[in-house]
Design a protein around this motif. Structure first.
Motif, PDB file in Angstrom:
ATOM      1  N   GLY A 197      -9.616   3.446   5.030  1.00  0.00           N
ATOM      2  CA  GLY A 197      -8.263   3.242   4.498  1.00  0.00           C
ATOM      3  C   GLY A 197      -7.227   4.015   5.319  1.00  0.00           C
ATOM      4  N   THR A 198      -6.945   3.510   6.517  1.00  0.00           N
ATOM      5  CA  THR A 198      -6.014   4.198   7.439  1.00  0.00           C
ATOM      6  C   THR A 198      -4.599   4.249   6.890  1.00  0.00           C
ATOM      7  OG1 THR A 198      -7.293   3.119   9.187  1.00  0.00           O
ATOM      8  CG2 THR A 198      -5.305   4.287   9.868  1.00  0.00           C
ATOM      9  N   GLU A 248     -12.694   7.968   8.226  1.00  0.00           N
ATOM     10  CA  GLU A 248     -11.779   7.709   7.109  1.00  0.00           C
ATOM     11  C   GLU A 248     -11.794   6.215   6.809  1.00  0.00           C
ATOM     12  OE1 GLU A 248      -7.153   8.521   5.821  1.00  0.00           O
ATOM     13  OE2 GLU A 248      -7.492   7.511   7.715  1.00  0.00           O
ATOM     14  N   THR A 305      -9.841   6.596   1.045  1.00  0.00           N
ATOM     15  CA  THR A 305      -8.514   6.843   0.464  1.00  0.00           C
ATOM     16  C   THR A 305      -8.055   5.677  -0.418  1.00  0.00           C
ATOM     17  OG1 THR A 305      -7.278   5.998   2.356  1.00  0.00           O
ATOM     18  CG2 THR A 305      -7.918   8.294   2.446  1.00  0.00           C
ATOM     19  N   ARG A 307     -10.926  -2.566  -1.368  1.00  0.00           N
ATOM     20  CA  ARG A 307     -11.370  -3.962  -1.329  1.00  0.00           C
ATOM     21  C   ARG A 307     -12.630  -4.058  -0.469  1.00  0.00           C
ATOM     22  NH1 ARG A 307      -6.635  -7.184   0.660  1.00  0.00           N
ATOM     23  NH2 ARG A 307      -5.557  -5.328   1.353  1.00  0.00           N
ATOM     24  N   SER A 327      -1.019   4.499   6.655  1.00  0.00           N
ATOM     25  CA  SER A 327       0.013   4.933   7.602  1.00  0.00           C
ATOM     26  C   SER A 327      -0.554   5.685   8.801  1.00  0.00           C
ATOM     27  CB  SER A 327       0.972   5.883   6.881  1.00  0.00           C
ATOM     28  OG  SER A 327       0.286   7.078   6.534  1.00  0.00           O
ATOM     29  N   GLN A 365       0.848  -1.193   0.000  1.00  0.00           N
ATOM     30  CA  GLN A 365       0.000   0.000   0.000  1.00  0.00           C
ATOM     31  C   GLN A 365       0.886   1.246   0.000  1.00  0.00           C
ATOM     32  OE1 GLN A 365      -3.365  -0.599  -0.366  1.00  0.00           O
ATOM     33  NE2 GLN A 365      -2.547  -2.680  -0.530  1.00  0.00           N
ATOM     34  N   THR A 366       0.265   2.434  -0.072  1.00  0.00           N
ATOM     35  CA  THR A 366       1.054   3.670  -0.096  1.00  0.00           C
ATOM     36  C   THR A 366       0.455   4.717   0.831  1.00  0.00           C
ATOM     37  OG1 THR A 366      -0.238   4.457  -1.982  1.00  0.00           O
ATOM     38  CG2 THR A 366       1.864   3.412  -2.494  1.00  0.00           C
ATOM     39  N   ASP A 391     -13.714  -3.949   7.379  1.00  0.00           N
ATOM     40  CA  ASP A 391     -14.040  -3.551   6.015  1.00  0.00           C
ATOM     41  C   ASP A 391     -14.791  -2.217   6.048  1.00  0.00           C
ATOM     42  OD1 ASP A 391     -14.974  -3.174   3.476  1.00  0.00           O
ATOM     43  OD2 ASP A 391     -16.259  -4.962   3.438  1.00  0.00           O
ATOM     44  N   GLY A 392     -14.094  -1.170   5.665  1.00  0.00           N
ATOM     45  CA  GLY A 392     -14.666   0.179   5.722  1.00  0.00           C
ATOM     46  C   GLY A 392     -15.738   0.450   4.684  1.00  0.00           C
ATOM     47  N   LEU A 413      -1.332  -3.096   8.926  1.00  0.00           N
ATOM     48  CA  LEU A 413      -1.375  -1.635   8.799  1.00  0.00           C
ATOM     49  C   LEU A 413      -2.104  -0.976   9.969  1.00  0.00           C
ATOM     50  CD1 LEU A 413      -1.855  -1.271   4.947  1.00  0.00           C
ATOM     51  CD2 LEU A 413       0.085  -0.457   6.286  1.00  0.00           C
ATOM     52  N   ILE A 445     -10.777   3.340   9.578  1.00  0.00           N
ATOM     53  CA  ILE A 445     -10.903   1.878   9.484  1.00  0.00           C
ATOM     54  C   ILE A 445      -9.979   1.330   8.396  1.00  0.00           C
ATOM     55  CG2 ILE A 445     -13.086   2.216   8.184  1.00  0.00           C
ATOM     56  CD1 ILE A 445     -14.026  -0.451   9.503  1.00  0.00           C
ATOM     57  N   GLU A 446      -9.286   0.251   8.731  1.00  0.00           N
ATOM     58  CA  GLU A 446      -8.285  -0.349   7.843  1.00  0.00           C
ATOM     59  C   GLU A 446      -8.522  -1.851   7.769  1.00  0.00           C
ATOM     60  OE1 GLU A 446      -5.560   0.674   5.787  1.00  0.00           O
ATOM     61  OE2 GLU A 446      -5.574  -1.496   5.495  1.00  0.00           O
ATOM     62  N   ILE A 447      -8.402  -2.387   6.555  1.00  0.00           N
ATOM     63  CA  ILE A 447      -8.704  -3.811   6.329  1.00  0.00           C
ATOM     64  C   ILE A 447      -7.492  -4.722   6.582  1.00  0.00           C
ATOM     65  CG2 ILE A 447      -8.231  -3.933   3.826  1.00  0.00           C
ATOM     66  CD1 ILE A 447     -11.097  -5.269   3.592  1.00  0.00           C
ATOM     67  N   HIS A 497      -3.011  10.734   6.992  1.00  0.00           N
ATOM     68  CA  HIS A 497      -4.157  11.558   6.605  1.00  0.00           C
ATOM     69  C   HIS A 497      -5.135  11.709   7.779  1.00  0.00           C
ATOM     70  CE1 HIS A 497      -6.630  12.782   2.832  1.00  0.00           C
ATOM     71  NE2 HIS A 497      -6.712  13.666   3.796  1.00  0.00           N
TER      72      HIS A 497
HETATM   73  N1  SAH Z   1      -4.918   7.377   4.139  1.00  0.00           N
HETATM   74  C1  SAH Z   1      -3.739   6.570   3.997  1.00  0.00           C
HETATM   75  C2  SAH Z   1      -3.601   6.052   2.577  1.00  0.00           C
HETATM   76  C3  SAH Z   1      -3.533   4.572   2.581  1.00  0.00           C
HETATM   77  S1  SAH Z   1      -3.722   3.745   1.044  1.00  0.00           S
HETATM   78  C4  SAH Z   1      -2.491   7.290   4.479  1.00  0.00           C
HETATM   79  O1  SAH Z   1      -2.559   8.473   4.820  1.00  0.00           O
HETATM   80  O2  SAH Z   1      -1.436   6.667   4.595  1.00  0.00           O
HETATM   81  C5  SAH Z   1      -5.351   3.069   1.208  1.00  0.00           C
HETATM   82  C6  SAH Z   1      -5.576   2.076   2.318  1.00  0.00           C
HETATM   83  O3  SAH Z   1      -6.894   1.570   2.201  1.00  0.00           O
HETATM   84  C7  SAH Z   1      -4.648   0.860   2.319  1.00  0.00           C
HETATM   85  O4  SAH Z   1      -3.977   0.799   3.539  1.00  0.00           O
HETATM   86  C8  SAH Z   1      -5.625  -0.331   2.170  1.00  0.00           C
HETATM   87  O5  SAH Z   1      -5.213  -1.476   2.884  1.00  0.00           O
HETATM   88  C9  SAH Z   1      -6.918   0.248   2.709  1.00  0.00           C
HETATM   89  N2  SAH Z   1      -8.151  -0.407   2.291  1.00  0.00           N
HETATM   90  C10 SAH Z   1      -8.462  -0.932   1.075  1.00  0.00           C
HETATM   91  N3  SAH Z   1      -9.728  -1.414   1.089  1.00  0.00           N
HETATM   92  C11 SAH Z   1     -10.232  -1.182   2.338  1.00  0.00           C
HETATM   93  C12 SAH Z   1     -11.477  -1.451   2.976  1.00  0.00           C
HETATM   94  N4  SAH Z   1     -12.490  -2.055   2.335  1.00  0.00           N
HETATM   95  N5  SAH Z   1     -11.638  -1.083   4.270  1.00  0.00           N
HETATM   96  C13 SAH Z   1     -10.632  -0.472   4.949  1.00  0.00           C
HETATM   97  N6  SAH Z   1      -9.434  -0.199   4.396  1.00  0.00           N
HETATM   98  C14 SAH Z   1      -9.230  -0.542   3.109  1.00  0.00           C
END
Ligand code: SAH
Length: 227
Positions: free
Chosen positions: A89-90, A87, A163, A221, A92, A62-63, A146-147, A123, A117-119, A95
């Motif tokens: 997609g946590t 948010e 994100t 995802r 790092s 991821q990034t 699952d966000g 992470l 929330i992060e999947i 954000h």
């Molecule tokens: N906001 C982050 C960007 C992370 S990239 C930052 O500042 O670093 C996007 C993230 O979304 C990844 O870590 C990925 O694992 C997560 N992600 C993808 N699908 C997801 C879902 N359904 N629920 C929660 N997180 C998810």
């Protein structure tokens, strides 16, 4: 030069650059960009490049998003002190920290909060460690899951940001957005043409969609993400 001093100057340089490019306009966002230590949210080997305006690899393929993209999304949301933010997609945690710096600044009576929330379990741990070191765990709650289903426990939210790029805005997120609330999310296929979309929900619960331009994000995802 001490490391702390180096990073402070780097933050100032980045903010100047974003202003000159005409991207950074909101004083709340500017304050947050000058305050949050992005070097604490990247992998140790990228620390020196923390203020290059680019996404950087984190764990699990991821990034961490580029600062200009965080800036664009925060400004589109018109974040204000006191807001309750979700948010998806946590990653790092960077954000989420920027959002927390705006909605719950220190010494302010308005205490907003960020739920993120992060999947990927790895992470969740990475983000929590980063947020703790940077001093944001009191204003940011990290949840594993699952966000795309949102986070009904703390709903409704004033603001929602996603994100990672999905096929469409997940219906649970629209449901969990307050009337008068705003949501921002990239929509489009993995590695294909993606568009940053702003959703504004009016007082009657009706949503208006606006195209904020092209972007490139990792894939969303989960249930309403890409299979
Ligand atoms: N906001 C982050 C960007 C992370 S990239 C930052 O500042 O670093 C996007 C993230 O979304 C990844 O870590 C990925 O694992 C997560 N992600 C993808 N699908 C997801 C879902 N359904 N629920 C929660 N997180 C998810």
């Amino acid at each position: 030069m001490r490391e702390e001093e180096f990073f402070r100057k780097e933050r100032e340089r980045l903010v100047r650059q974003l202003e000159e490019e005409g991207i950074l306009k909101d004083p709340h966002v500017k304050r947050a960009l000058l305050k949050v230590p992005r070097e604490e949210f990247v992998l140790p080997e990228y620390r020196r490049y923390a203020y290059v305006d680019r996404p950087l690899p984190i764990l699990a393929g991821q990034t961490i998003s580029a600062p200009h993209m965080c800036c664009i999304m925060c400004q589109a949301l018109e974040l204000k002190p006191g807001h309750k933010v979700l948010e998806v997609g946590t990653g790092s945690g960077y954000h989420a920290a920027l959002c927390a710096e705006i909605v719950a600044p220190e010494n302010s009576e308005k205490k907003g909060h960020v739920y993120t929330i992060e999947i990927v379990p790895e992470l969740v741990k990475f983000a929590m460690e980063n947020l703790k070191r940077a001093g944001y765990l009191d204003r940011v709650t990290v949840v594993h899951g699952d966000g795309t289903k949102g986070l009904p426990e703390y709903a409704p939210y004033d603001r929602i940001l996603v994100t990672a790029a999905g096929p469409d805005v997940p219906p649970p997120l629209i449901e969990q957005l307050k009337e008068g609330g705003k949501l921002v999310m990239p929509i489009g296929p993995p590695y294909g043409l993606q568009i940053l979309v702003l959703v504004e929900k009016d007082k009657n619960g009706k949503c208006r969609y606006r195209n904020l331009g092209g972007c490139l994000f990792v894939s969303l995802r989960g249930e309403y993400g890409w299979k």
